[in-house]
Design a protein around this motif. Structure first.
Motif, PDB file in Angstrom:
ATOM      1  N   UNK A 210      19.152  -2.529  73.772  1.00 42.10           N
ATOM      2  CA  UNK A 210      18.619  -3.889  73.754  1.00 42.10           C
ATOM      3  C   UNK A 210      19.421  -4.743  72.773  1.00 42.10           C
ATOM      4  N   UNK A 211      19.758  -4.165  71.624  1.00 41.81           N
ATOM      5  CA  UNK A 211      20.550  -4.888  70.629  1.00 41.81           C
ATOM      6  C   UNK A 211      21.907  -5.278  71.194  1.00 41.81           C
ATOM      7  N   UNK A 212      22.572  -4.348  71.832  1.00 41.47           N
ATOM      8  CA  UNK A 212      23.887  -4.636  72.413  1.00 41.47           C
ATOM      9  C   UNK A 212      23.777  -5.752  73.450  1.00 41.47           C
ATOM     10  N   UNK A 213      22.763  -5.643  74.294  1.00 41.29           N
ATOM     11  CA  UNK A 213      22.560  -6.665  75.333  1.00 41.29           C
ATOM     12  C   UNK A 213      22.320  -8.040  74.706  1.00 41.29           C
ATOM     13  N   UNK A 214      21.549  -8.075  73.630  1.00 41.98           N
ATOM     14  CA  UNK A 214      21.227  -9.364  73.003  1.00 41.98           C
ATOM     15  C   UNK A 214      22.415  -9.939  72.227  1.00 41.98           C
ATOM     16  N   UNK A 215      23.224  -9.078  71.636  1.00 43.88           N
ATOM     17  CA  UNK A 215      24.423  -9.567  70.955  1.00 43.88           C
ATOM     18  C   UNK A 215      25.370 -10.186  71.976  1.00 43.88           C
ATOM     19  N   UNK A 216      25.514  -9.533  73.110  1.00 44.91           N
ATOM     20  CA  UNK A 216      26.353 -10.079  74.176  1.00 44.91           C
ATOM     21  C   UNK A 216      25.820 -11.440  74.629  1.00 44.91           C
ATOM     22  N   UNK A 217      24.500 -11.522  74.781  1.00 45.47           N
ATOM     23  CA  UNK A 217      23.873 -12.771  75.225  1.00 45.47           C
ATOM     24  C   UNK A 217      24.076 -13.886  74.200  1.00 45.47           C
ATOM     25  N   UNK A 218      23.916 -13.557  72.912  1.00 48.97           N
ATOM     26  CA  UNK A 218      24.101 -14.552  71.853  1.00 48.97           C
ATOM     27  C   UNK A 218      25.547 -15.013  71.796  1.00 48.97           C
ATOM     28  N   UNK A 219      26.466 -14.073  71.930  1.00 53.86           N
ATOM     29  CA  UNK A 219      27.891 -14.422  71.941  1.00 53.86           C
ATOM     30  C   UNK A 219      28.212 -15.351  73.097  1.00 53.86           C
ATOM     31  N   UNK A 220      27.733 -15.024  74.286  1.00 55.06           N
ATOM     32  CA  UNK A 220      28.006 -15.855  75.460  1.00 55.06           C
ATOM     33  C   UNK A 220      27.373 -17.235  75.311  1.00 55.06           C
ATOM     34  N   UNK A 221      26.188 -17.275  74.702  1.00 61.03           N
ATOM     35  CA  UNK A 221      25.517 -18.548  74.473  1.00 61.03           C
ATOM     36  C   UNK A 221      26.331 -19.428  73.525  1.00 61.03           C
ATOM     37  N   UNK A 222      26.936 -18.812  72.522  1.00 56.35           N
ATOM     38  CA  UNK A 222      27.773 -19.572  71.591  1.00 56.35           C
ATOM     39  C   UNK A 222      29.024 -20.100  72.283  1.00 56.35           C
ATOM     40  N   UNK A 223      29.573 -19.320  73.191  1.00 51.96           N
ATOM     41  CA  UNK A 223      30.734 -19.786  73.946  1.00 51.96           C
ATOM     42  C   UNK A 223      30.367 -21.020  74.779  1.00 51.96           C
ATOM     43  N   UNK A 224      29.205 -20.977  75.395  1.00 53.85           N
ATOM     44  CA  UNK A 224      28.738 -22.111  76.192  1.00 53.85           C
ATOM     45  C   UNK A 224      28.477 -23.330  75.311  1.00 53.85           C
ATOM     46  N   UNK A 225      27.931 -23.085  74.119  1.00 58.04           N
ATOM     47  CA  UNK A 225      27.679 -24.180  73.187  1.00 58.04           C
ATOM     48  C   UNK A 225      29.002 -24.795  72.718  1.00 58.04           C
ATOM     49  N   UNK A 226      29.993 -23.961  72.486  1.00 56.41           N
ATOM     50  CA  UNK A 226      31.320 -24.449  72.107  1.00 56.41           C
ATOM     51  C   UNK A 226      31.838 -25.439  73.136  1.00 56.41           C
ATOM     52  N   UNK A 227      31.765 -25.028  74.391  1.00 50.99           N
ATOM     53  CA  UNK A 227      32.255 -25.869  75.479  1.00 50.99           C
ATOM     54  C   UNK A 227      31.481 -27.186  75.548  1.00 50.99           C
ATOM     55  N   UNK A 228      30.167 -27.106  75.343  1.00 52.41           N
ATOM     56  CA  UNK A 228      29.340 -28.303  75.428  1.00 52.41           C
ATOM     57  C   UNK A 228      29.624 -29.274  74.286  1.00 52.41           C
ATOM     58  N   UNK A 229      29.734 -28.768  73.055  1.00 48.43           N
ATOM     59  CA  UNK A 229      30.002 -29.646  71.921  1.00 48.43           C
ATOM     60  C   UNK A 229      31.388 -30.275  72.029  1.00 48.43           C
ATOM     61  N   UNK A 230      32.358 -29.525  72.529  1.00 48.81           N
ATOM     62  CA  UNK A 230      33.699 -30.085  72.734  1.00 48.81           C
ATOM     63  C   UNK A 230      33.652 -31.164  73.805  1.00 48.81           C
TER      64      UNK A 230
ATOM     65  N   UNK B 276      22.216 -25.782  71.826  1.00 44.67           N
ATOM     66  CA  UNK B 276      21.945 -25.384  70.442  1.00 44.67           C
ATOM     67  C   UNK B 276      20.653 -24.577  70.354  1.00 44.67           C
ATOM     68  N   UNK B 277      19.640 -25.011  71.067  1.00 43.73           N
ATOM     69  CA  UNK B 277      18.364 -24.292  71.060  1.00 43.73           C
ATOM     70  C   UNK B 277      18.524 -22.903  71.669  1.00 43.73           C
ATOM     71  N   UNK B 278      19.333 -22.805  72.718  1.00 38.85           N
ATOM     72  CA  UNK B 278      19.578 -21.498  73.337  1.00 38.85           C
ATOM     73  C   UNK B 278      20.260 -20.557  72.357  1.00 38.85           C
ATOM     74  N   UNK B 279      21.208 -21.091  71.588  1.00 38.78           N
ATOM     75  CA  UNK B 279      21.896 -20.269  70.582  1.00 38.78           C
ATOM     76  C   UNK B 279      20.900 -19.779  69.542  1.00 38.78           C
ATOM     77  N   UNK B 280      20.067 -20.680  69.033  1.00 39.11           N
ATOM     78  CA  UNK B 280      19.088 -20.296  68.006  1.00 39.11           C
ATOM     79  C   UNK B 280      18.159 -19.196  68.517  1.00 39.11           C
ATOM     80  N   UNK B 281      17.670 -19.360  69.728  1.00 37.46           N
ATOM     81  CA  UNK B 281      16.738 -18.382  70.292  1.00 37.46           C
ATOM     82  C   UNK B 281      17.390 -17.009  70.437  1.00 37.46           C
ATOM     83  N   UNK B 282      18.630 -16.996  70.903  1.00 38.98           N
ATOM     84  CA  UNK B 282      19.305 -15.727  71.125  1.00 38.98           C
ATOM     85  C   UNK B 282      19.679 -15.030  69.818  1.00 38.98           C
TER      86      UNK B 282
END
Length: 226
Positions: free
Chosen positions: A44-64, A99-105
């Motif tokens: 579960x931890x591995x899955x959630x780290x992957x999800x948080x990482x992917x969420x940050x990538x999406x946030x990067x794209x959005x803020x740019x 941003x909210x998605x990143x915080x939650x993940x």
């Protein structure tokens, strides 16, 4: 990744149950239920780290994207002022959602990691074999260290989002009540500060994403040794 391949089918089998328990905030019950169907906290931890990482990538794209839009809108002469306001409001809304998605993940990563590490620590006393206990204790210490580095990077990137969102919100709010060419022109001077904040955010997220990749690789190596 080996973890993900093993866990995918099992996660799908309990997807409805997981969604319900998570929505109710029963994380401990959720972990117990998942373990009963063969999905340990580590997976579960591995899955959630992957999800948080992917969420940050999406946030990067959005803020740019938001920064580019602000630059384009404030630098464009002519056009409907209301259209400019609507375009910036849309970018702000999308940025806040990411941003909210990143915080939650990130919160979910922290929750399962703390549960896993606490359980691991408690179970050390159950060993009768000193060699195995020492080996497990060393791996726990290694995992704690890597997790601390990961969480520090994730929280640092998370905090960087706040000043950017605040600045975006200020500009959109100002335009909402001052829809005129002079107001648009007055905001152009704010772009330098916005760009500085966004660049700092993107760098922080890059570091966090790298830390996530390092953590995941370490977890996979540790699994291979066991």
């Amino acid at each position: 990744m080996a973890y993900r391949k093993r866990a995918t089918t099992r996660f799908l089998l309990v997807a409805l149950m997981a969604a319900l328990l998570t929505a109710l905030g029963c994380q401990s019950t959720y972990y117990a239920a998942m373990e009963k169907v063969g999905v340990p906290k580590r997976d579960i931890l591995v899955d959630r780290v992957e999800s948080a990482r992917d969420s940050q990538k999406q946030a990067q794209e959005q803020f740019a994207s938001a920064l580019d839009r602000f630059d384009q809108v404030l630098g464009f002469e002519g056009g409907e002022l209301e259209d400019k306001y609507n375009a910036l409001q849309a970018e702000l809304d999308a940025s806040e959602a990411r941003a909210e998605a990143v915080r939650e993940r990130v919160d979910l990563v922290e929750d399962v990691a703390e549960a896993l590490l606490d359980e691991w620590e408690d179970e050390l006393s159950e060993y009768t074999n000193r060699t195995l206990r020492a080996r497990s204790k060393a791996r726990l210490a290694e995992t704690r260290k890597r997790y601390a580095q990961l969480m520090t990077a994730m929280r640092a990137a998370e905090k960087r989002m706040d000043p950017v969102l605040a600045t975006f919100n200020d500009q959109v709010l100002y335009l909402k009540h001052n829809l005129n060419a002079r107001a648009v022109a007055s905001l152009k001077g704010e772009l330098v500060e916005v760009e500085t904040d966004v660049r700092a955010l993107l760098r922080a997220m890059d570091k966090s994403i790298r830390e996530a990749d390092v953590f995941l690789a370490a977890m996979e190596r540790q699994e291979a040794r066991e």
